[in-house]
Motif scaffolding. Structure first.
Motif: not given
Length: 154
Positions: A55-66, A110-124
């Motif tokens: 398959m050929s797929i187009t896509g988009c990653l979008h990190v939650w604005t929060g 995945i590496e976050w610029s902030e070395p803390r714990d969280t849950t990453l929410f991302m639209w794919i």
């Protein structure tokens, strides 16, 4: 490249037929939200092998604005040549194209610029890509009638 990325989050290990049906549903829905636990600013994941049948797929990653900071997303299809290495910021979509082989397996870091714990929410966002001979010169890579970088309204 993020088709295996989406599959790693959306579809647990399941028979190949079930994974393919889940992928087609995600494409029909325009994509899906994912969540990934992040510890000390890092997360990683390896996906099961999934059938993609070229398959050929187009896509988009979008990190939650929060979220804050920058998110470095590195993904490698271990059964193919495709890689994704991008820095995503909350609310700023990152588009990609992916040409699958017969099967795919993803290693994701995945590496976050902030070395803390969280849950990453991302639209794919996902859409079937057009074959090269179907594309018009300069054509925007969007799902017709809908921008796959914007989550579907519930």
């Amino acid at each position: 490249m993020a088709v295996p990325l989406a599959l790693a989050f959306l579809f647990p290990a399941a028979p190949a037929e079930g994974q393919l049906m889940q992928l087609l549903k995600a494409i029909g829905d325009g994509g899906s939200w994912i969540s990934l636990p992040v510890e000390k600013g890092r997360a990683s994941l390896s996906s099961p092998v999934v059938p993609l049948a070229g398959m050929s797929i187009t896509g988009c990653l979008h990190v939650w604005t929060g979220h804050s900071g920058k998110w470095t997303v590195r993904a490698k299809d271990t059964l193919g040549d495709e890689t994704l290495d991008v820095v995503a910021e909350p609310g700023k979509p990152v588009r990609f194209d992916y040409k699958a082989g017969l099967r795919a397996q993803l290693d994701l870091n995945i590496e976050w610029s902030e070395p803390r714990d969280t849950t990453l929410f991302m639209w794919i966002g996902l859409a079937r890509g057009k074959k090269e001979d179907e594309k018009k010169e300069g054509e925007e890579k969007k799902e017709e009638g809908r921008d796959i970088c914007r989550p579907a309204q519930s």
